[in-house]
Design an enzyme around this catalytic site. Structure first.
Site, PDB file in Angstrom:
ATOM      1  N   ASP A   1       0.832  -1.187   0.000  1.00  0.00           N
ATOM      2  CA  ASP A   1       0.000   0.000   0.000  1.00  0.00           C
ATOM      3  C   ASP A   1       0.876   1.249   0.000  1.00  0.00           C
ATOM      4  O   ASP A   1       2.106   1.178   0.009  1.00  0.00           O
ATOM      5  CB  ASP A   1      -0.977  -0.015   1.174  1.00  0.00           C
ATOM      6  CG  ASP A   1      -0.272  -0.090   2.526  1.00  0.00           C
ATOM      7  OD1 ASP A   1       0.911   0.290   2.592  1.00  0.00           O
ATOM      8  OD2 ASP A   1      -0.895  -0.540   3.504  1.00  0.00           O
ATOM      9  N   THR A   2       0.232   2.396  -0.008  1.00  0.00           N
ATOM     10  CA  THR A   2       0.963   3.646  -0.175  1.00  0.00           C
ATOM     11  C   THR A   2       1.911   3.918   0.980  1.00  0.00           C
ATOM     12  O   THR A   2       3.043   4.382   0.779  1.00  0.00           O
ATOM     13  CB  THR A   2      -0.031   4.814  -0.322  1.00  0.00           C
ATOM     14  OG1 THR A   2      -0.945   4.524  -1.385  1.00  0.00           O
ATOM     15  CG2 THR A   2       0.701   6.111  -0.632  1.00  0.00           C
TER      16      THR A   2
END
Length: 334
Positions: free
Chosen positions: A98-99
Site C-alpha cells: 500500500d501507499t
C-alpha cells in the site's frame, strides 16, 4: 537497442518502493523508463528502393531529357514518420504494497508475468520489518473528554520484555497450528516430518494471514521493533496485529511503518533503487536473478508427497478456536 534489448527483458526483478508512492505509479514509471531506453537505441538502417529521376543528358548539347536510376531511402520506416517503435510493455506486479508501506516489490516483464503466478502458487514467506525501520511504539489512547480514564491502559511501565515475548510466542504457536491445518499434510508420513524440520510447510491453497516467525528486535518502552515472517498478509493486517499486541499487554500500540525486507527469494540486496530504474540496470537485474528464480520455482512447485487434497467447503476453517486476536480471520483484501 530495439528487439535485441527487448529479448533480455523477459523475467523477474525486484524494486524498492519508497513510502508515500503508490505501486501503480512505480509500475508506470518503470514502464516509461524501459520504453525510453528501448526507443533511444540506434534505429535500424532504412531500406533502399530504386527511383528513376528525370534529368538532362550530360553528353548531349541539345536539351534532351532522360531517366536515371538511383537509390533512395524508404521513409515509411523512418522514426519521424512512423513514431517510436515501442509504445507499450507488459509489466506485472507481484505481492503489492500500500501507499504507506515500503520495501521489496517484485515486477515481471514480458514472459516474466507468468512467473509471478508461479511465485504466488509457491506460497513463499515475506518478512517485515527490518532493523532499519522506524520503530513501532506503545502510545497512550486518545480519549473523549467525558470518557473515564484508565490508569492501567495509559501506563506502559507494567509492560516487560518477558510479557512481550510471551505474547509473541503465543501468536507464533497459534499460527503454526493453523499452518499445519491449511497445508493438508498427513503428519504421519516421513516426508511431512522432514518438511517440518526444514520449515518447508506451506498452505495448499488460499488461507488467511499466517505467521511463520515473529520476534522482537528492539524493546525500549514506549518503542519496540518487530520482525515478522508471514504469508498471505496485507499491510493493514500487520498494523492491526501490532494494535492487538498492545491490547493483550493492557495498553495500546500503533504501527509507525511497515517495511518488507524479503519477498520469497528476493531481498533488499536485490531491490533496485529509484535511481536504478533504467533499461540497463533492469536488464542486468533480470539476467542475474533468472537462474535463481528458475531453481527456486522448480524446487518449490515440486509435488509434495504425503499431502491430502481436501475439498473446500467455501467456509472459513477457523474451527480450532483461533480468533481474530492473532490475525487469523479471513481476508477479503488478499
Amino acid at each position: 537497442m530495439g528487439s535485441a534489448g527487448l529479448s533480455r527483458l523477459h523475467g523477474l526483478f525486484a524494486t524498492y518502493k519508497p513510502p508515500g508512492l503508490k505501486w501503480e505509479h512505480l509500475r508506470d514509471t518503470v514502464e516509461m523508463q524501459l520504453l525510453k531506453g528501448l526507443n533511444a537505441g540506434k534505429p535500424p538502417a532504412l531500406e533502399q528502393r530504386v527511383h528513376f529521376l528525370l534529368g538532362p543528358v550530360e553528353s548531349c548539347e541539345a536539351k534532351e531529357l532522360t531517366l536515371t536510376a538511383t537509390s533512395v531511402p524508404t521513409l515509411r520506416n523512418h522514426p519521424l514518420v512512423r513514431g517510436p517503435e515501442f509504445t507499450s510493455m507488459k509489466i506485472g506486479v507481484g505481492h503489492r504494497l500500500d501507499t504507506q508501506a515500503s520495501g521489496v516489490l517484485v515486477l515481471g516483464v514480458g514472459h516474466g508475468c507468468r512467473l509471478l503466478t508461479d511465485m504466488y502458487n509457491t506460497h513463499l514467506t515475506k518478512m517485515a520489518p527490518s532493523k532499519e525501520n522506524p520503530r513501532m511504539g506503545l502510545c497512550k489512547p486518545v480519549r473523549e473528554p467525558e470518557q473515564v480514564p484508565s490508569p492501567l491502559r495509559d501506563s506502559i511501565y507494567h509492560v516487560t520484555r518477558e510479557k512481550f515475548d510471551r505474547i509473541l510466542a503465543m501468536i507464533q504457536g497459534s499460527h503454526q497450528k493453523a499452518l499445519v491445518m491449511y497445508s493438508n499434510l498427513d503428519l504421519k508420513t516421513q516426508e511431512a516430518y522432514e518438511m517440518a524440520v526444514r520449515g518447508m510447510i506451506r498452505p495448499m491453497g488460499k488461507s488467511p494471514m499466517l505467521i511463520t516467525g515473529i520476534r522482537c528486535l528492539h524493546f525500549a518502552p514506549p518503542e519496540f521493533l518487530l520482525e515478522v515472517q508471514c504469508m498471505h498478509e496485507t499491510q493493514k493486517q500487520l498494523r492491526r496485529l501490532v494494535h492487538e499486541i498492545g491490547l493483550e499487554l493492557k495498553s495500546t500500540a500503533v504501527c509507525s511503518q511497515v517495511r518488507r525486507t524479503r519477498d520469497g527469494f528476493f531481498t533488499l540486496n536485490d531491490a533496485l533503487l529509484r535511481t536504478q530504474w533504467d533499461l540497463h540496470s533492469i536488464q542486468d537485474a533480470i539476467q542475474a536473478a533468472a537462474p535463481r528464480v528458475a531453481a527456486e520455482l522448480e524446487k518449490s512447485l515440486r509435488p509434495v508427497p504425503g499431502t491430502q487434497q481436501q475439498p473446500d467447503s467455501g467456509q472459513s476453517r477457523d474451527s480450532s478456536g483461533l480468533g481474530s486476536t492473532w490475525g487469523l480471520e479471513g481476508s477479503k483484501e488478499h
